[in-house]
Design a protein around this motif. Structure first.
Motif, PDB file in Angstrom:
ATOM      1  N   LYS A  51       8.846   8.257   6.056  1.00  0.00           N
ATOM      2  CA  LYS A  51       9.004   9.354   7.242  1.00  0.00           C
ATOM      3  C   LYS A  51       9.687   8.948   8.448  1.00  0.00           C
ATOM      4  CE  LYS A  51       4.587  10.877   7.888  1.00  0.00           C
ATOM      5  NZ  LYS A  51       3.381  11.153   8.567  1.00  0.00           N
ATOM      6  N   LYS A 100       1.019  -1.316   0.167  1.00  0.00           N
ATOM      7  CA  LYS A 100       0.110  -0.062  -0.015  1.00  0.00           C
ATOM      8  C   LYS A 100       0.858   1.112  -0.041  1.00  0.00           C
ATOM      9  CE  LYS A 100      -3.582  -2.318   2.710  1.00  0.00           C
ATOM     10  NZ  LYS A 100      -4.333  -2.290   4.059  1.00  0.00           N
ATOM     11  N   GLU A 101       0.287   2.438  -0.622  1.00  0.00           N
ATOM     12  CA  GLU A 101       0.958   3.604  -0.608  1.00  0.00           C
ATOM     13  C   GLU A 101       1.399   3.925   0.838  1.00  0.00           C
ATOM     14  OE1 GLU A 101      -1.059   6.447  -2.920  1.00  0.00           O
ATOM     15  OE2 GLU A 101      -1.306   5.387  -4.435  1.00  0.00           O
ATOM     16  N   GLU A 102       0.422   3.565   1.735  1.00  0.00           N
ATOM     17  CA  GLU A 102       0.540   4.290   3.095  1.00  0.00           C
ATOM     18  C   GLU A 102       1.934   3.555   3.798  1.00  0.00           C
ATOM     19  OE1 GLU A 102      -2.064   2.814   2.038  1.00  0.00           O
ATOM     20  OE2 GLU A 102      -3.740   4.442   2.306  1.00  0.00           O
ATOM     21  N   GLU A 103       2.256   2.184   3.496  1.00  0.00           N
ATOM     22  CA  GLU A 103       3.423   1.818   3.940  1.00  0.00           C
ATOM     23  C   GLU A 103       4.555   2.267   3.353  1.00  0.00           C
ATOM     24  OE1 GLU A 103       1.304  -2.730   4.285  1.00  0.00           O
ATOM     25  OE2 GLU A 103       2.705  -2.245   2.540  1.00  0.00           O
ATOM     26  N   ALA A 119       4.953   5.343   2.783  1.00  0.00           N
ATOM     27  CA  ALA A 119       4.989   6.774   2.876  1.00  0.00           C
ATOM     28  C   ALA A 119       5.589   6.773   4.585  1.00  0.00           C
ATOM     29  CB  ALA A 119       3.610   7.498   3.130  1.00  0.00           C
ATOM     30  N   LEU A 120       5.036   5.676   5.176  1.00  0.00           N
ATOM     31  CA  LEU A 120       5.417   5.541   6.775  1.00  0.00           C
ATOM     32  C   LEU A 120       6.919   5.006   6.822  1.00  0.00           C
ATOM     33  CD1 LEU A 120       4.676   5.477   9.726  1.00  0.00           C
ATOM     34  CD2 LEU A 120       4.121   3.000   9.023  1.00  0.00           C
TER      35      LEU A 120
END
Length: 527
Positions: free
Chosen positions: A515, A506-509, A511-512
């Motif tokens: 970060k 996932k994109e969220e993974e 991004a995390l």
């Protein structure tokens, strides 16, 4: 220089600390080392460590205004008997077997007679009062309910609930159930090859590895609230920097048990706000029903009503028949948790780390991470099916038929057979481990077993007191060794590994990871 040495050798002022003083000093130990705290208060490190060992007793004393100024917690006359009785009490509590003061007194006399102790002992009211304080037991649950299921009461409640749902036009998304379970989070199946001493060491140490978990979900699985985890310490050292961001509702209680005040606080501060927000997002009326069992430590339903969100307790002796959490949801969580536990053993075994060494290294943080993953993996189908015994079958006509991919007995047995010394474990042992491993003993313990465990525990604690102090100091030193440069190197390796193996879904993974990597770079530059 000589003056400094004289200051160091200066005798400490003899001072008596009240219960509230001791608790304040122990609070400081959560953010500083024992050595630092002892220097700040001009007391010995051993004194602080002794207070830490008796923290449960001090916390219980601290809950009573009358006892806040107590300066001494007296040791029991018969320490071995005190321990043995507490081990038995834990077993009865985890099995929800009702106890009264007279039952406990009778058991104490039985154990005393079998232990052949030299001390004089009388199971008086004063003795049982002090015993409760020492072990953080606020009350004894007295009940004359029969320990059996009541099919008639379950059927009547099911009809009443169905009528309420129809009259008030309540959807599956607005009906919730909450249930608790205990978990010895480091427990493995009992091995036939295990030596007697090892069984004893495992058993008496279990109370250090115990936590209570509470699960809550609605009937269609569209809202699974964060797990409630009840641990012994307010801020476990291994989680003190991440506890505020973990998707759990963590509570500390000296005996790791659910109590009425914890449940009521959770209902008002966690359940109602989350359910309200959920219903608003779904454009549903702010109306919900929470079902819970008749456990004696739950608050009364009169105190659980807020903003048209109400609670209903199930009739006595119907939990095993109709409570959804007990119809497969709790079992699913535990199966998934134990699969992750076994995977960790197999992973460490590849690095030539034996099972006992790995078992000792596991912490509550590891358990919480696995529980979070396991709860996320419990499927909507599992939740649907668990409500069948209490809701009309027709309401599940749109249930999907997808596979839950839940670990089976055979899956767990396969994992176990790959762990050294567990090659001969049977499927029957695995089933008991999944369903009954939340008690120290598979069956009710005999007095002889309890006494052996109590004696072994006493011996173990005396032998390992110095080792525990050493481990604590090593832990403090280890925390200082990890610098941003090392962390950045590890982050780069991790980033490269997940990219090359296609582990990002996932994109969220992504991004995390980016970060976290950026934050480490910033820390490294600033150093």
């Amino acid at each position: 220089m000589q003056e400094n040495h004289e200051n160091i050798r200066k005798k400490r002022t003899c001072k008596n600390f009240t219960t509230v003083d001791k608790l304040k000093i122990l609070k400081e130990c959560e953010n500083a080392s024992v050595s630092q705290v002892s220097r700040n208060h001009n007391i010995s490190e051993q004194t602080v460590r002794n207070w830490k060992k008796r923290k449960l007793q001090l916390e219980e004393l601290g809950k009573s205004e009358r006892k806040l100024q107590i300066k001494r917690v007296r040791k029991p006359i018969c320490e071995a008997l005190d321990r043995a009785l507490y081990i038995w009490y834990l077993e009865m509590r985890t099995r929800r077997i009702p106890l009264t003061g007279s039952i406990i007194k009778t058991k104490a006399i039985e154990l005393f007679n079998e232990m052949d102790l030299q001390e004089n002992f009388t199971a008086s009211n004063g003795w049982i009062s002090r015993w409760k304080v020492r072990h953080g037991i606020r009350n004894l649950h007295i009940t004359d309910k029969e320990m059996c299921v009541d099919a008639d009461a379950a059927y009547k409640f099911k009809i009443e609930l169905s009528q309420k749902i129809k009259n008030e036009n309540i959807t599956l998304a607005q009906i919730f159930n909450v249930g608790e379970t205990g978990l010895y989070f480091r427990m493995l199946p009992v091995k036939t090859v295990m030596e007697k001493e090892e069984r004893q060491a495992s058993a008496f140490k279990q109370n250090e590895d115990y936590m209570t978990i509470m699960l809550c979900s609605n009937a269609d699985g569209s809202l699974k609230l964060p797990l409630v985890v009840i641990g012994k310490h307010e801020k476990p050292r291994v989680m003190q920097n991440i506890l505020h961001i973990l998707p759990i509702y963590y509570v500390h209680e000296s005996n790791e048990w659910m109590e009425s005040n914890i449940f009521e606080t959770w209902f008002k501060s966690e359940f109602v706000p989350r359910v309200t927000s959920f219903l608003q997002e779904k454009n549903l009326p702010i109306k919900a029903v929470l079902l819970f069992d008749d456990a004696l430590w739950h608050p009364s339903v009169e105190t659980l009503s807020l903003n048209n969100i109400t609670a209903y307790d199930l009739p006595p002796n119907t939990t095993a028949l109709i409570q959804p959490m007990d119809q497969g949801i709790i079992e699913s969580l535990k199966r998934r948790y134990r699969a992750k536990l076994l995977s960790s053993f197999l992973n460490e075994q590849k690095g030539n780390i034996d099972a006992i060494t790995h078992l000792k290294s596991l912490t509550i943080k590891d358990a919480v991470y696995w529980l979070i993953d396991a709860w996320n993996e419990v499927t909507t189908n599992t939740i649907f099916k668990s409500w069948r015994n209490i809701l009309s079958v027709e309401r599940f006509e749109h249930e999907t038929e997808g596979l839950s991919l839940e670990p089976t007995d055979r899956d767990l047995l396969y994992f176990l057979h790959q762990i050294k010394n567990y090659e001969n474990v049977t499927q029957d042992t695995v089933q008991k481990w999944i369903l009954k491993a939340d008690n120290i003993f598979p069956e009710l313990p005999s007095n002889k077993e309890i006494i052996e465990i109590a004696i072994a525990r006493d011996k173990h604690e005396n032998e390992n007191e110095t080792e525990n102090i050493k481990e604590e100091k090593e832990e403090e030193e280890e925390e200082e060794k990890i610098d941003p440069a090392c962390a950045l190197s590890a982050a780069k390796i991790l980033f490269s590994f997940v990219e090359r193996n296609g582990l990002l879904e996932k994109e969220e993974e992504l991004a995390l990871l980016l970060k976290i990597k950026d934050r480490i770079i910033t820390m490294n530059i600033a150093q």
